[in-house]
Design an enzyme around this catalytic site. Structure first.
Site, PDB file in Angstrom:
ATOM      1  N   HIS A  40       0.858  -1.191   0.000  1.00 54.12           N
ATOM      2  CA  HIS A  40       0.000   0.000   0.000  1.00 54.12           C
ATOM      3  C   HIS A  40       0.886   1.229   0.000  1.00 54.12           C
ATOM      4  CE1 HIS A  40      -3.055   2.930   1.224  1.00 54.12           C
ATOM      5  NE2 HIS A  40      -2.138   3.390   2.068  1.00 54.12           N
ATOM      6  N   GLU A  62      -2.511   8.396   7.719  1.00 51.75           N
ATOM      7  CA  GLU A  62      -2.162   6.969   7.786  1.00 51.75           C
ATOM      8  C   GLU A  62      -0.959   6.740   8.703  1.00 51.75           C
ATOM      9  OE1 GLU A  62      -1.990   5.833   3.601  1.00 51.75           O
ATOM     10  OE2 GLU A  62      -4.177   5.926   3.451  1.00 51.75           O
TER      11      GLU A  62
HETATM   12  P1  IDP Z   1      -4.211   1.542  -4.554  1.00 51.70           P
HETATM   13  O1  IDP Z   1      -3.819   0.595  -3.433  1.00 51.70           O
HETATM   14  O2  IDP Z   1      -3.351   1.329  -5.770  1.00 51.70           O
HETATM   15  O3  IDP Z   1      -4.248   2.980  -4.117  1.00 51.70           O
HETATM   16  P2  IDP Z   1      -7.122   1.592  -4.487  1.00 51.70           P
HETATM   17  O4  IDP Z   1      -7.989   1.807  -5.690  1.00 51.70           O
HETATM   18  O5  IDP Z   1      -6.998   2.702  -3.499  1.00 51.70           O
HETATM   19  O6  IDP Z   1      -5.679   1.136  -5.029  1.00 51.70           O
HETATM   20  O7  IDP Z   1      -7.678   0.296  -3.766  1.00 51.70           O
HETATM   21  C1  IDP Z   1      -7.231  -0.041  -2.459  1.00 51.70           C
HETATM   22  C2  IDP Z   1      -6.949  -1.532  -2.426  1.00 51.70           C
HETATM   23  O8  IDP Z   1      -8.168  -2.246  -2.608  1.00 51.70           O
HETATM   24  C3  IDP Z   1      -6.028  -2.051  -3.545  1.00 51.70           C
HETATM   25  O9  IDP Z   1      -4.667  -1.852  -3.287  1.00 51.70           O
HETATM   26  C4  IDP Z   1      -6.413  -3.523  -3.587  1.00 51.70           C
HETATM   27  O10 IDP Z   1      -5.806  -4.254  -2.521  1.00 51.70           O
HETATM   28  C5  IDP Z   1      -7.916  -3.450  -3.342  1.00 51.70           C
HETATM   29  N1  IDP Z   1      -8.663  -3.384  -4.612  1.00 51.70           N
HETATM   30  C6  IDP Z   1      -8.748  -2.343  -5.477  1.00 51.70           C
HETATM   31  N2  IDP Z   1      -9.525  -2.621  -6.536  1.00 51.70           N
HETATM   32  C7  IDP Z   1      -9.952  -3.905  -6.343  1.00 51.70           C
HETATM   33  C8  IDP Z   1     -10.802  -4.799  -7.105  1.00 51.70           C
HETATM   34  O11 IDP Z   1     -11.298  -4.455  -8.183  1.00 51.70           O
HETATM   35  N3  IDP Z   1     -11.016  -6.029  -6.564  1.00 51.70           N
HETATM   36  C9  IDP Z   1     -10.469  -6.425  -5.370  1.00 51.70           C
HETATM   37  N4  IDP Z   1      -9.675  -5.628  -4.637  1.00 51.70           N
HETATM   38  C10 IDP Z   1      -9.411  -4.386  -5.111  1.00 51.70           C
HETATM   39 MG    MG Z   2      -5.477   3.950  -2.756  1.00 48.36          MG
END
Ligand code: IDP
Ligand code: MG
Length: 132
Positions: free
Chosen positions: A109, A120
């Site tokens: 993350h 965070e």
């Molecule tokens: P990021 O971590 O790249 O910022 P975000 O869109 O903020 O991505 O999403 C947070 C976390 O949620 C992702 O890192 C991933 O672990 C999970 N996630 C995001 N999109 C999906 C999805 O379409 N299916 C399942 N898990 C997802």
């Molecule tokens: Mg994110």
């Protein structure tokens, strides 16, 4: 954070090496296991998303490593180092390209803004746990 899939696969050391090689310095670090309530709070911004339940289950499935990193332009440079959310779209040489299993289990993350980095950091660490 180094997420449960990457800790479980013993990739913690390799990921920390990549972070240090990219010029980040570590201001705080710990191994911890998020409770359901903690994961729900951390990812509250995603609570309306269809994957929220899956995300909370995954993030509580095993230990994680939380860290505060320092660098100029840290947020943008760290997002570049970790790569796209979906490892299938992550650039060559990124942490997610190398270590993520899937879009959900994507190894690391990174905060998406200076404001969220501060929120965070304070979520994971008290002031006396932060060096400097
Ligand atoms: P990021 O971590 O790249 O910022 P975000 O869109 O903020 O991505 O999403 C947070 C976390 O949620 C992702 O890192 C991933 O672990 C999970 N996630 C995001 N999109 C999906 C999805 O379409 N299916 C399942 N898990 C997802
Ligand atoms: Mg994110």
């Amino acid at each position: 954070m180094i997420k449960p899939d990457a800790v479980e696969a013993n990739n913690t050391g390799k990921i920390i090496d990549m972070i240090i090689d990219a010029g980040f310095s570590i201001k705080a670090m710990k191994l911890t296991h998020l409770t359901k309530g903690e994961a729900e709070t951390f990812y509250a911004v995603h609570k309306e998303r269809p994957f929220y339940g899956e995300l909370v289950d995954y993030m509580t499935s095993g230990p994680i490593v939380a860290a505060i990193l320092e660098k100029s332009n840290a947020v943008e440079d760290f997002r570049k180092l970790i790569g796209a959310t979906d490892p299938a779209e992550a650039a060559e040489g990124t942490i997610r390209k190398q270590f993520a299993e899937s879009k959900a289990k994507n190894a690391v993350h990174g905060s998406d803004s200076d404001e969220n980095a501060e929120i965070e950091s304070n979520f994971h660490f008290s002031e006396r746990e932060i060096v400097g």
